[in-house]
Design a protein around this motif. Structure first.
Motif, PDB file in Angstrom:
ATOM      1  N   LYS A 131       0.781  -1.129   0.069  1.00  0.00           N
ATOM      2  CA  LYS A 131      -0.013  -0.040   0.050  1.00  0.00           C
ATOM      3  C   LYS A 131       0.936   1.285  -0.114  1.00  0.00           C
ATOM      4  N   VAL A 132       1.997   1.283   0.847  1.00  0.00           N
ATOM      5  CA  VAL A 132       3.047   2.360   0.952  1.00  0.00           C
ATOM      6  C   VAL A 132       3.552   2.262  -0.377  1.00  0.00           C
ATOM      7  N   HIS A 133       4.004   1.388  -0.967  1.00  0.00           N
ATOM      8  CA  HIS A 133       5.010   1.437  -2.237  1.00  0.00           C
ATOM      9  C   HIS A 133       4.001   2.090  -3.408  1.00  0.00           C
ATOM     10  N   HIS A 134       2.764   1.525  -3.531  1.00  0.00           N
ATOM     11  CA  HIS A 134       1.874   2.414  -4.434  1.00  0.00           C
ATOM     12  C   HIS A 134       1.748   3.746  -4.196  1.00  0.00           C
ATOM     13  N   ALA A 135       1.460   3.969  -2.913  1.00  0.00           N
ATOM     14  CA  ALA A 135       1.134   5.549  -2.586  1.00  0.00           C
ATOM     15  C   ALA A 135       2.408   6.402  -2.842  1.00  0.00           C
ATOM     16  N   ASN A 136       3.534   6.075  -2.703  1.00  0.00           N
ATOM     17  CA  ASN A 136       4.666   6.669  -2.865  1.00  0.00           C
ATOM     18  C   ASN A 136       4.843   6.878  -4.309  1.00  0.00           C
ATOM     19  N   ILE A 137       4.582   5.768  -5.087  1.00  0.00           N
ATOM     20  CA  ILE A 137       4.743   5.763  -6.545  1.00  0.00           C
ATOM     21  C   ILE A 137       3.834   6.806  -7.095  1.00  0.00           C
ATOM     22  N   GLN A 138       2.587   6.826  -6.722  1.00  0.00           N
ATOM     23  CA  GLN A 138       1.696   7.726  -7.279  1.00  0.00           C
ATOM     24  C   GLN A 138       1.839   9.200  -6.754  1.00  0.00           C
ATOM     25  N   ALA A 139       2.584   9.198  -5.747  1.00  0.00           N
ATOM     26  CA  ALA A 139       2.706  10.570  -5.352  1.00  0.00           C
ATOM     27  C   ALA A 139       3.791  11.345  -6.247  1.00  0.00           C
ATOM     28  N   SER A 140       4.946  10.250  -6.527  1.00  0.00           N
ATOM     29  CA  SER A 140       6.135  10.802  -7.157  1.00  0.00           C
ATOM     30  C   SER A 140       5.514  10.942  -8.585  1.00  0.00           C
ATOM     31  N   GLU A 192      24.057  21.086  -6.897  1.00  0.00           N
ATOM     32  CA  GLU A 192      25.157  20.404  -7.339  1.00  0.00           C
ATOM     33  C   GLU A 192      25.643  20.822  -8.903  1.00  0.00           C
ATOM     34  N   VAL A 193      24.782  20.701  -9.582  1.00  0.00           N
ATOM     35  CA  VAL A 193      25.405  21.121 -11.062  1.00  0.00           C
ATOM     36  C   VAL A 193      24.531  22.332 -11.830  1.00  0.00           C
ATOM     37  N   GLY A 194      23.200  23.003 -11.107  1.00  0.00           N
ATOM     38  CA  GLY A 194      22.595  23.926 -11.571  1.00  0.00           C
ATOM     39  C   GLY A 194      21.927  23.803 -12.764  1.00  0.00           C
ATOM     40  N   ASP A 195      21.659  22.418 -13.456  1.00  0.00           N
ATOM     41  CA  ASP A 195      20.946  22.399 -14.511  1.00  0.00           C
ATOM     42  C   ASP A 195      20.155  20.868 -14.479  1.00  0.00           C
ATOM     43  N   GLY A 196      19.230  20.752 -15.455  1.00  0.00           N
ATOM     44  CA  GLY A 196      18.567  19.431 -15.331  1.00  0.00           C
ATOM     45  C   GLY A 196      17.715  19.208 -14.203  1.00  0.00           C
ATOM     46  N   THR A 197      17.105  20.219 -13.728  1.00  0.00           N
ATOM     47  CA  THR A 197      16.274  19.975 -12.578  1.00  0.00           C
ATOM     48  C   THR A 197      14.851  19.569 -12.985  1.00  0.00           C
ATOM     49  N   THR A 198      14.359  19.817 -14.132  1.00  0.00           N
ATOM     50  CA  THR A 198      13.374  19.073 -14.911  1.00  0.00           C
ATOM     51  C   THR A 198      13.474  17.608 -15.172  1.00  0.00           C
ATOM     52  N   SER A 199      14.489  17.477 -15.800  1.00  0.00           N
ATOM     53  CA  SER A 199      14.718  15.888 -16.389  1.00  0.00           C
ATOM     54  C   SER A 199      15.098  14.942 -15.055  1.00  0.00           C
ATOM     55  N   VAL A 200      15.667  15.345 -14.003  1.00  0.00           N
ATOM     56  CA  VAL A 200      15.766  14.575 -12.938  1.00  0.00           C
ATOM     57  C   VAL A 200      14.422  14.030 -12.286  1.00  0.00           C
ATOM     58  N   ILE A 201      13.597  14.882 -12.210  1.00  0.00           N
ATOM     59  CA  ILE A 201      12.084  14.748 -11.568  1.00  0.00           C
ATOM     60  C   ILE A 201      11.429  13.689 -12.546  1.00  0.00           C
ATOM     61  N   ILE A 202      11.623  14.092 -13.737  1.00  0.00           N
ATOM     62  CA  ILE A 202      10.757  13.180 -14.897  1.00  0.00           C
ATOM     63  C   ILE A 202      11.147  11.655 -14.804  1.00  0.00           C
ATOM     64  N   LEU A 203      12.520  11.638 -14.885  1.00  0.00           N
ATOM     65  CA  LEU A 203      13.423  10.361 -14.915  1.00  0.00           C
ATOM     66  C   LEU A 203      13.092   9.485 -13.465  1.00  0.00           C
ATOM     67  N   ALA A 204      13.069  10.207 -12.352  1.00  0.00           N
ATOM     68  CA  ALA A 204      12.942   9.604 -11.086  1.00  0.00           C
ATOM     69  C   ALA A 204      11.514   8.909 -11.147  1.00  0.00           C
ATOM     70  N   GLY A 205      10.404   9.721 -11.368  1.00  0.00           N
ATOM     71  CA  GLY A 205       9.202   9.454 -11.676  1.00  0.00           C
ATOM     72  C   GLY A 205       8.927   8.297 -12.606  1.00  0.00           C
ATOM     73  N   GLU A 206       9.457   8.260 -13.653  1.00  0.00           N
ATOM     74  CA  GLU A 206       9.242   7.044 -14.574  1.00  0.00           C
ATOM     75  C   GLU A 206      10.159   5.950 -13.940  1.00  0.00           C
ATOM     76  N   MET A 207      11.129   5.977 -13.218  1.00  0.00           N
ATOM     77  CA  MET A 207      11.961   4.669 -12.590  1.00  0.00           C
ATOM     78  C   MET A 207      11.004   4.219 -11.706  1.00  0.00           C
ATOM     79  N   LEU A 208      10.142   4.980 -10.875  1.00  0.00           N
ATOM     80  CA  LEU A 208       9.329   4.373 -10.048  1.00  0.00           C
ATOM     81  C   LEU A 208       8.076   3.882 -10.699  1.00  0.00           C
ATOM     82  N   HIS A 209       7.627   4.593 -11.751  1.00  0.00           N
ATOM     83  CA  HIS A 209       6.500   3.885 -12.661  1.00  0.00           C
ATOM     84  C   HIS A 209       6.638   2.784 -13.075  1.00  0.00           C
ATOM     85  N   VAL A 210       7.939   2.537 -13.537  1.00  0.00           N
ATOM     86  CA  VAL A 210       8.014   1.001 -14.201  1.00  0.00           C
ATOM     87  C   VAL A 210       8.459  -0.109 -13.115  1.00  0.00           C
TER      88      VAL A 210
END
Length: 559
Positions: free
Chosen positions: A19-28, A88-106
């Motif tokens: 239940k927690v895993h699904h809730a966390n994935i949904q929120a991300s 850390e690097v000042g760029d890629g702030t959108t990409s990192v969220i999209i990629l992390a969300g997709e990693m959790l989704h799959v």
């Protein structure tokens, strides 16, 4: 009868398991979906209402997420990702969220098949190692001293930003500023600290084209006594102090008992002598300008102005450090420790100018400035705020290239190459880690897919064509042109879209490590107590404990 089980009421709320895993994935996923449309040059803008009632219009992922008010802990940790990436690097702030969300989704499909999160995390970490190895393989070195090449690189990295319509302006400012503050720390190594030694001053008025990088520092201050002190000095000798130039008051409550009338005069004389002695120690070195972080009394002001020395007081410590770096001075806390080597002689000009209604002190034309100020001019505060956000991104890009002069293709080409390589490698992965490893390979396709969606092209056809070109591994430079949605070679002169190696590697690391961290969570325990009703007793009530099994066994702890 069952063995008694103690249940703690009203103090802890607990959720656990899948239940927690699904809730966390949904929120991300929800957080990733908010900023998905802000990726690429055809990105949409978000209008934000901040806490103070102001309006911010931007497509900067970090700026958008900073303003979100979320209660879910997993969603909050996703926002932290963006902040980490920005620091850390000042760029890629959108990409990192999209990629992390997709990693959790799959990973959701694996969790539904009862895969243990540790197995999924192991596969993801293996995928991360292989992805970084692929990036190393396709990375290309660059010469940081080649100005036209650097200009093209910074421009291509900030092509998605609002200021790209102003041509080379922001890229020029960013390269000038970062090159100014770069310090050689070893053979082939340069350190650039853009947070400490580059200050951006926004002054409304004039046109954006009037913005420039000063060879020195600009501060929003005027001299202490404008009528008596010089406001323009050529080749000034500058002394920087971190101590006050006024009479020291007692630390504790000090009482002085005056018996005679003459005693008051003695006290004043002592104070005057102390200040005169302080100023004499400074004037020995024939300064033209004295700047202190603390206060400067009337008496000290009198002695210094009499000697023809201009003074500025109550300066921020960070500004004082920048001036020290720019003109070669040393910030001292005791005037009696002053030496000739501590006097700053590297500045070519000190001048106070009035811009609009305010006075600004310029310490400019420095010989070897290791700190600088970027003066931004523009029509309105909203425009200047957005230009500043874009400039920070551009400076971060220049900083990353100077510190690690390696580039990888942008436009989703790097992600597609990584995805194709991981898919091929997955056949050699043994055991049940094979499926999460494959899922991670598919997740990397989220970036090019989002770029295609934001261009408005047919996503399925474009992605199929791209996958086909990358399947044989011939050309890792094939990606999507973010403006037209066409499939192009990123190396072509007319296209040339790049990313700094540091940014891409950090994006992959942050996204996968954060996904692993969220997958390892199997309990969310909330220890927040309910608010008491008005008029309830002041003494905190004890938690109620009951034993399951027998109604007669119900116990209440004594008050």
């Amino acid at each position: 009868m069952h063995a008694p089980v103690l249940v703690l009421k009203d103090s802890l709320k607990c959720e656990s398991g899948s239940k927690v895993h699904h809730a966390n994935i949904q929120a991300s996923k929800s957080v990733a979906d908010i900023i998905r449309t802000t990726l690429g040059p055809r990105s949409m803008l978000k209008m934000l209402l901040d806490a103070g009632g102001g309006i911010v219009v931007t497509n900067d992922g970090n700026a958008i997420l900073r303003e979100l008010d979320l209660s879910h802990p997993a969603a909050k940790s996703m926002i932290e990702l963006s902040r980490t990436q920005d620091e850390e690097v000042g760029d890629g702030t959108t990409s990192v969220i999209i990629l992390a969300g997709e990693m959790l989704h799959v990973s959701e499909a694996c969790i539904e098949k009862n895969y243990h999160p540790s197995v999924i995390c192991r596969a993801y970490n293996q995928a991360l190692e292989d992805a970084i190895a692929v990036l190393d393989k396709i990375a290309m070195s660059v010469d940081v001293n080649d100005r036209p090449a650097m200009l093209g690189l910074v421009k291509s990295c900030i092509a998605t930003k609002f200021t790209s319509q102003f041509g080379d302006l922001i890229a020029d400012l960013a390269i000038d500023a970062t090159m100014t503050v770069g310090v050689d720390v070893g053979p082939g190594l340069r350190e650039v600290d853009i947070k400490k030694y580059i200050k951006v001053e926004k002054v409304p008025g004039c046109q954006l084209e009037d913005s420039r990088v000063l060879k020195g520092v600009m501060i929003n201050k005027d001299v202490v006594a404008p009528g008596k002190m010089r406001r323009k000095i050529l080749n000034p000798r500058i002394i920087l102090l971190g101590c006050p130039l006024e009479y020291k008051k007692g630390e504790n409550q000090t009482n002085a008992e005056l018996v005679k009338e003459e005693d008051w005069g003695v006290l004043l004389k002592m104070e005057e002598e102390y200040i005169e002695n302080l100023c004499a120690q400074i004037l020995k070195f024939k300064p033209d300008l004295v700047i202190t972080e603390k206060g400067l009394g009337d008496l000290a002001c009198h002695f210094l102005s009499k000697a023809g020395v201009s003074t500025i007081r109550r300066l921020r410590k960070t500004d004082n450090n920048r001036i020290a770096k720019a003109c070669g001075a040393v910030v001292l806390n005791k005037p009696d420790e002053l030496q000739e080597s501590d006097v700053g002689t590297g500045a070519g000009l000190f001048e106070v100018r009035k811009i609009g209604d305010e006075f600004f002190a310029f310490i400019d034309n420095c010989k070897v400035p290791k700190a600088c100020t970027v003066l931004l001019r523009g029509a309105s505060k909203d425009l200047l705020n957005e230009v500043e956000r874009n400039l920070q991104d551009a400076m971060s890009v220049a900083q990353n290239i100077i510190e690690n002069p390696k580039l990888v293709p942008s436009g989703g080409a790097s992600e597609l190459t990584v995805s194709a390589t991981l898919k091929q490698k997955s056949s050699s992965v043994e055991g049940i880690e094979k499926w999460p490893y494959e899922a991670a390979a598919i997740a990397f396709e989220a970036i090019p897919r989002t770029l295609a969606q934001n261009c408005g092209v047919n996503v399925i056809r474009t992605m199929t064509a791209l996958q086909g070109k990358h399947a044989n591994g011939e050309n890792p430079w094939i990606g999507i042109d973010g403006n037209t949605g066409a499939i192009v070679d990123m190396k072509e002169k007319k296209c040339e879209i790049w990313d700094a190696y540091n940014v891409k590697a950090q994006t992959f690391k942050t996204a996968i490590e954060a996904a692993c961290m969220l997958l390892r969570i199997d309990d969310i325990v909330s220890g927040i107590k309910k608010k008491q009703a008005p008029g309830a007793g002041q003494a905190p009530s004890k938690p109620k404990i009951e034993e399951e099994g027998d109604a007669d066994n119900e116990q209440i702890l004594p008050e």
